[in-house]
Design a protein around this motif. Structure first.
Motif, PDB file in Angstrom:
ATOM      1  N   UNK A  47       0.805  -1.228   0.000  1.00 23.29           N
ATOM      2  CA  UNK A  47       0.000   0.000   0.000  1.00 23.29           C
ATOM      3  C   UNK A  47       0.836   1.275   0.000  1.00 23.29           C
ATOM      4  N   UNK A  48       2.050   1.201   0.532  1.00 22.98           N
ATOM      5  CA  UNK A  48       2.870   2.408   0.595  1.00 22.98           C
ATOM      6  C   UNK A  48       3.566   2.712  -0.734  1.00 22.98           C
ATOM      7  N   UNK A  49       3.548   1.776  -1.680  1.00 23.86           N
ATOM      8  CA  UNK A  49       4.163   2.006  -2.987  1.00 23.86           C
ATOM      9  C   UNK A  49       3.225   2.836  -3.864  1.00 23.86           C
ATOM     10  N   UNK A  50       3.746   3.905  -4.439  1.00 27.31           N
ATOM     11  CA  UNK A  50       2.935   4.688  -5.349  1.00 27.31           C
ATOM     12  C   UNK A  50       2.769   3.904  -6.649  1.00 27.31           C
ATOM     13  N   UNK A  51       1.615   3.985  -7.269  1.00 31.05           N
ATOM     14  CA  UNK A  51       1.393   3.243  -8.512  1.00 31.05           C
ATOM     15  C   UNK A  51       2.286   3.746  -9.648  1.00 31.05           C
ATOM     16  N   UNK A  52       2.536   2.879 -10.599  1.00 30.84           N
ATOM     17  CA  UNK A  52       3.347   3.256 -11.755  1.00 30.84           C
ATOM     18  C   UNK A  52       2.742   4.443 -12.497  1.00 30.84           C
ATOM     19  N   UNK A  53       1.427   4.533 -12.515  1.00 31.44           N
ATOM     20  CA  UNK A  53       0.778   5.656 -13.197  1.00 31.44           C
ATOM     21  C   UNK A  53       1.194   6.988 -12.568  1.00 31.44           C
ATOM     22  N   UNK A  54       1.375   6.998 -11.261  1.00 32.32           N
ATOM     23  CA  UNK A  54       1.831   8.210 -10.567  1.00 32.32           C
ATOM     24  C   UNK A  54       3.239   8.579 -11.041  1.00 32.32           C
ATOM     25  N   UNK A  55       4.130   7.593 -11.084  1.00 29.92           N
ATOM     26  CA  UNK A  55       5.496   7.841 -11.541  1.00 29.92           C
ATOM     27  C   UNK A  55       5.514   8.297 -12.999  1.00 29.92           C
ATOM     28  N   UNK A  56       4.637   7.720 -13.814  1.00 24.69           N
ATOM     29  CA  UNK A  56       4.540   8.094 -15.224  1.00 24.69           C
ATOM     30  C   UNK A  56       4.122   9.564 -15.348  1.00 24.69           C
ATOM     31  N   UNK A  57       3.157   9.992 -14.548  1.00 23.25           N
ATOM     32  CA  UNK A  57       2.699  11.387 -14.592  1.00 23.25           C
ATOM     33  C   UNK A  57       3.784  12.353 -14.137  1.00 23.25           C
ATOM     34  N   UNK A  58       4.484  12.019 -13.056  1.00 27.93           N
ATOM     35  CA  UNK A  58       5.549  12.893 -12.558  1.00 27.93           C
ATOM     36  C   UNK A  58       6.672  12.993 -13.595  1.00 27.93           C
ATOM     37  N   UNK A  59       7.051  11.868 -14.193  1.00 27.46           N
ATOM     38  CA  UNK A  59       8.114  11.878 -15.208  1.00 27.46           C
ATOM     39  C   UNK A  59       7.708  12.706 -16.418  1.00 27.46           C
ATOM     40  N   UNK A  60       6.477  12.549 -16.859  1.00 24.83           N
ATOM     41  CA  UNK A  60       5.992  13.297 -18.024  1.00 24.83           C
ATOM     42  C   UNK A  60       5.941  14.796 -17.739  1.00 24.83           C
ATOM     43  N   UNK A  61       5.428  15.160 -16.578  1.00 23.62           N
ATOM     44  CA  UNK A  61       5.366  16.574 -16.219  1.00 23.62           C
ATOM     45  C   UNK A  61       6.763  17.164 -16.035  1.00 23.62           C
ATOM     46  N   UNK A  62       7.707  16.349 -15.597  1.00 25.41           N
ATOM     47  CA  UNK A  62       9.088  16.817 -15.448  1.00 25.41           C
ATOM     48  C   UNK A  62       9.697  17.155 -16.804  1.00 25.41           C
ATOM     49  N   UNK A  63       9.375  16.370 -17.816  1.00 24.31           N
ATOM     50  CA  UNK A  63       9.852  16.684 -19.167  1.00 24.31           C
ATOM     51  C   UNK A  63       9.234  17.998 -19.637  1.00 24.31           C
ATOM     52  N   UNK A  64       7.946  18.171 -19.394  1.00 25.31           N
ATOM     53  CA  UNK A  64       7.297  19.434 -19.759  1.00 25.31           C
ATOM     54  C   UNK A  64       7.956  20.596 -19.031  1.00 25.31           C
ATOM     55  N   UNK A  65       8.275  20.426 -17.758  1.00 30.14           N
ATOM     56  CA  UNK A  65       8.913  21.483 -16.980  1.00 30.14           C
ATOM     57  C   UNK A  65      10.282  21.831 -17.566  1.00 30.14           C
ATOM     58  N   UNK A  66      11.026  20.811 -17.946  1.00 32.82           N
ATOM     59  CA  UNK A  66      12.336  21.070 -18.560  1.00 32.82           C
ATOM     60  C   UNK A  66      12.161  21.835 -19.868  1.00 32.82           C
ATOM     61  N   UNK A  67      11.174  21.449 -20.655  1.00 35.01           N
ATOM     62  CA  UNK A  67      10.911  22.139 -21.923  1.00 35.01           C
ATOM     63  C   UNK A  67      10.479  23.586 -21.668  1.00 35.01           C
ATOM     64  N   UNK A  68       9.623  23.784 -20.684  1.00 29.19           N
ATOM     65  CA  UNK A  68       9.127  25.110 -20.323  1.00 29.19           C
ATOM     66  C   UNK A  68      10.275  26.055 -19.971  1.00 29.19           C
ATOM     67  N   UNK A  69      11.281  25.521 -19.276  1.00 26.20           N
ATOM     68  CA  UNK A  69      12.426  26.329 -18.849  1.00 26.20           C
ATOM     69  C   UNK A  69      13.588  26.265 -19.832  1.00 26.20           C
ATOM     70  N   UNK A  70      13.351  25.720 -21.012  1.00 22.78           N
ATOM     71  CA  UNK A  70      14.382  25.603 -22.057  1.00 22.78           C
ATOM     72  C   UNK A  70      15.620  24.883 -21.543  1.00 22.78           C
TER      73      UNK A  70
END
Length: 131
Positions: A47-70
């Motif tokens: 129960x304490x493990x975050x689902x893979x979908x959560x990790x997928x969302x964080x990773x995807x948003x991190x790429x967007x953040x990197x793109x946003x900041x060039x």
């Protein structure tokens, strides 16, 4: 079994989750995760493990953040601007879904580029609102 899953299987499943985009292949990784949890058969441990979908969302948003900041490679930046190409089908399923998720974020952006702080805030926000 939990140690084997966390040490060997989960890292392979987490590797480059954002590359999978939001294609039908992500359902396979989610089913594998579910099967592993059933085999471990100990909800207090899993129960304490975050689902893979959560990790997928964080990773995807991190790429967007990197793109946003060039703060992204030229090759990847050019992928965001290319016309629809069948070889980039995962990228084009990634962009609409992640854009929608990005636009749903509250004002959690650090004042300057700080990927670590961004990931922490996004993870916390997604844990509170979507999981």
């Amino acid at each position: 079994m939990l140690t084997l899953y966390k040490g060997f299987i989960r890292p392979c499943m987490e590797c480059s989750l954002h590359v999978w985009g939001y294609s039908t292949h992500t359902a396979l990784s989610d089913r594998m995760e579910s099967k592993a949890f059933r085999l471990i058969n100990s909800p207090p441990l899993t129960d304490f493990l975050q689902p893979l979908s959560h990790h997928r969302n964080v990773a995807s948003l991190s790429i967007f953040n990197r793109y946003f900041h060039a703060n992204i490679s030229i090759v990847l930046a050019n992928c965001f601007l290319l016309p629809l190409n069948p070889n980039l089908s995962n990228l084009f399923s990634f962009i609409p879904f992640t854009s929608k998720l990005w636009n749903s974020l509250p004002s959690i952006f650090p004042s300057s580029y700080d990927l670590t702080s961004f990931k922490k805030e996004v993870s916390r926000h997604l844990s509170l609102n979507f999981d």
